[in-house]
Design a protein around this motif. Structure first.
Motif, PDB file in Angstrom:
ATOM      1  N   THR A 249       1.007  -1.071   0.545  1.00 39.18           N
ATOM      2  CA  THR A 249      -0.263   0.232   0.315  1.00 39.18           C
ATOM      3  C   THR A 249       1.088   1.303  -0.208  1.00 39.18           C
ATOM      4  OG1 THR A 249      -0.254   0.039   2.769  1.00 39.18           O
ATOM      5  CG2 THR A 249      -2.288  -1.188   1.243  1.00 39.18           C
ATOM      6  N   ASP A 250      -0.071   2.351  -0.494  1.00 40.55           N
ATOM      7  CA  ASP A 250       0.838   3.935  -0.386  1.00 40.55           C
ATOM      8  C   ASP A 250       1.191   3.881   1.005  1.00 40.55           C
ATOM      9  OD1 ASP A 250       0.555   3.752  -3.028  1.00 40.55           O
ATOM     10  OD2 ASP A 250      -0.997   4.689  -3.292  1.00 40.55           O
ATOM     11  N   GLY A 251       0.376   3.428   1.567  1.00 41.37           N
ATOM     12  CA  GLY A 251       0.737   4.181   3.256  1.00 41.37           C
ATOM     13  C   GLY A 251      -0.063   3.327   4.313  1.00 41.37           C
ATOM     14  N   GLN A 252       0.777   3.602   5.206  1.00 40.81           N
ATOM     15  CA  GLN A 252      -0.325   2.659   6.776  1.00 40.81           C
ATOM     16  C   GLN A 252      -1.379   2.551   6.702  1.00 40.81           C
ATOM     17  OE1 GLN A 252       1.078   0.790   9.333  1.00 40.81           O
ATOM     18  NE2 GLN A 252       2.831   1.950   8.032  1.00 40.81           N
ATOM     19  N   GLN A 304       3.728  -2.778   9.411  1.00 45.24           N
ATOM     20  CA  GLN A 304       4.230  -1.272   8.886  1.00 45.24           C
ATOM     21  C   GLN A 304       5.705  -0.797   8.373  1.00 45.24           C
ATOM     22  OE1 GLN A 304       2.879   0.667  12.434  1.00 45.24           O
ATOM     23  NE2 GLN A 304       0.761  -0.022  12.548  1.00 45.24           N
ATOM     24  N   HIS A 305       6.167  -2.204   8.647  1.00 43.25           N
ATOM     25  CA  HIS A 305       7.921  -2.127   8.452  1.00 43.25           C
ATOM     26  C   HIS A 305       7.709  -1.048   6.568  1.00 43.25           C
ATOM     27  CE1 HIS A 305      11.662  -1.833   7.997  1.00 43.25           C
ATOM     28  NE2 HIS A 305      11.575  -2.652   7.036  1.00 43.25           N
ATOM     29  N   VAL A 306       6.939  -2.478   5.915  1.00 41.64           N
ATOM     30  CA  VAL A 306       7.133  -2.042   4.275  1.00 41.64           C
ATOM     31  C   VAL A 306       6.173  -1.457   3.585  1.00 41.64           C
ATOM     32  CG1 VAL A 306       9.563  -3.047   3.976  1.00 41.64           C
ATOM     33  CG2 VAL A 306       6.927  -4.234   3.866  1.00 41.64           C
ATOM     34  N   ASN A 307       4.940  -1.259   4.751  1.00 36.58           N
ATOM     35  CA  ASN A 307       3.099  -0.989   3.621  1.00 36.58           C
ATOM     36  C   ASN A 307       2.678  -1.953   3.515  1.00 36.58           C
ATOM     37  OD1 ASN A 307       3.545   1.537   5.339  1.00 36.58           O
ATOM     38  ND2 ASN A 307       3.875   2.479   2.987  1.00 36.58           N
TER      39      ASN A 307
END
Ligand SMILES: NC(=O)c1ccc[n+]([C@@H]2O[C@H](COP(=O)([O-])OP(=O)(O)OC[C@H]3O[C@@H](n4cnc5c(N)ncnc54)[C@H](OP(=O)(O)O)[C@@H]3O)[C@@H](O)[C@H]2O)c1
Length: 350
Positions: A249-252, A304-307
């Protein structure tokens, strides 16, 4: 009472259909075909069914059986169904096909994923993709169902909510693990106990045939093309599938957004369970907990490390991955209770 026949009933999928249908109060299994076991009692191929039925295998062709029953299950290898099913549909008998021959809507996908031109391309639009939770109304209104592939089912169940929520932007990446019964009852050097036992073997690092149906279904749900790739491994189980899929994904993405996506799709689904426990041994879906049942267990985690959203699915390949979805589709199509003959609890220890 609906009369049914099973073509290819000596196989693993046919045996599961029989085992489940023998408990169905609205169904009479009238004919089961096998060339190898013609004339023999069903228990000669399926010893687990001894004492449960007096049926014997018949050498009749699927067309001959179809002429005598209301509904025919085709539990034969892919490629062989497409050769005879067009004539059966023409006769007017309902067909539930467990092979891959009518799953893909676009005839051009058959050379890509199966290496042959479809012999009856016009018939593809007459088959509904039999994933009941996604296509219930279409199944209710059709006479022909194509039951999804087993690795495809687990992948699609776990990824469809993300597709629907617009969270899949690039490609999805599926890691699939499957037990030995997924490749049917025909033995080969690779399936010999000495070679297979204790191995984790990547048999299809790229180009798995089920990618075609995964892309088809996720694109339909997303309303935009979705591309997919999969690496498939045979592992040390007889039954069961685990798919672990990655969506970048682009972000969280917040947990509550993910929960909303999954709940809104599966809130009322009897066969979909969320296996998301904070502690204990079974925190995420595990095929060990669905074997023997029509359940699909789902889980998801945000990396969360690499979305990356990790979407997990576990099914019994022979039930939710084939015979169970076939019967669930039949129940919907025939107006029976959707969970009839399918409510057995999973085994605890397998
Ligand atoms: N195993 C799974 O987990 C699974 C999951 C999803 C979908 N499926 C699909 O379900 C179908 C059946 O799979 P399976 O695992 O049960 O396979 P299987 O164990 O190999 O059984 C197939 C049966 O079909 C019969 N058969 C073989 N070649 C045939 C032909 N050319 N024409 C007509 N009948 C033929 C054989 O019976 P006789 O030789 O005795 O006639 C055989 O016992 C396949 O299309 C498979 O892709 C299987």
């Amino acid at each position: 009472m609906v009369t049914v026949g099973i073509a290819g009933a000596s196989g693993y999928a046919g045996g599961e259909l029989l085992r489940l249908l023998l408990q169905h109060p609205e169904v009479e299994v009238q004919k089961v075909t096998s060339k190898q076991y013609a004339g023999d009692y069903v228990f000669s191929a399926h010893p687990n069914l001894k004492g449960l039925t007096d049926l014997t295998f018949s050498a009749e062709s699927p067309e001959e059986v179809a002429a005598r029953v209301d509904l025919l299950f085709m539990a034969v290898p892919h490629g062989s169904s497409a050769a005879v099913t067009p004539g059966i549909v023409e006769q007017g008998t309902r067909v539930i096909d467990l092979s891959a021959d009518f799953r893909l809507h676009n005839p051009e996908d058959y050379p890509t994923w199966y290496g042959w031109d479809h012999p009856a391309p016009d018939l593809l639009e007459k088959f509904v993709y039999g994933l009941p939770e996604l296509h219930r109304e279409e199944i209710r209104n059709t006479r022909n169902v194509a039951v999804p592939g087993c690795l495809a089912s687990s992948s699609i169940y776990s990824l469809a909510p993300l597709a629907k929520a617009g969270l899949i932007k690039g490609s999805v990446l599926v890691d699939g693990k499957i037990g030995s019964s997924g490749s049917g009852n025909k033995a080969s050097a690779a399936t010999h106990f000495s070679e297979r036992y204790n191995s984790v073997r990547i048999y299809s690092p790229t180009g798995h045939r089920h990618i075609g149906e995964i892309e088809q279904e996720l694109s339909l749900v997303a309303g935009t093309p979705v591309s997919a790739t999969m690496s498939a491994h045979s592992v040390n189980m007889v039954r069961g599938i685990l798919t672990t899929s990655s969506v970048f994904t682009d972000g969280q993405i917040e947990d509550r957004t993910l929960w909303k996506a999954y709940r809104s799709m599966y809130r009322d689904e009897k066969f979909v369970r969320f296996m998301m426990n904070k502690d204990g041994t079974y925190r995420y879906p595990d095929p060990k907990l669905v074997v023997g049942s029509n359940f699909v267990d789902l889980g998801f985690v945000m990396d969360q490390h690499v979305n990356r959203i990790v979407a997990i699915g576990a099914i019994d390949n022979l039930i939710k991955g084939t015979a169970g979805n076939a019967i669930q589709s039949m129940n919907i199509m025939m107006g029976f209770r959707e969970n009839e003959a399918l409510m057995a609890a999973p085994m605890r220890l397998v």
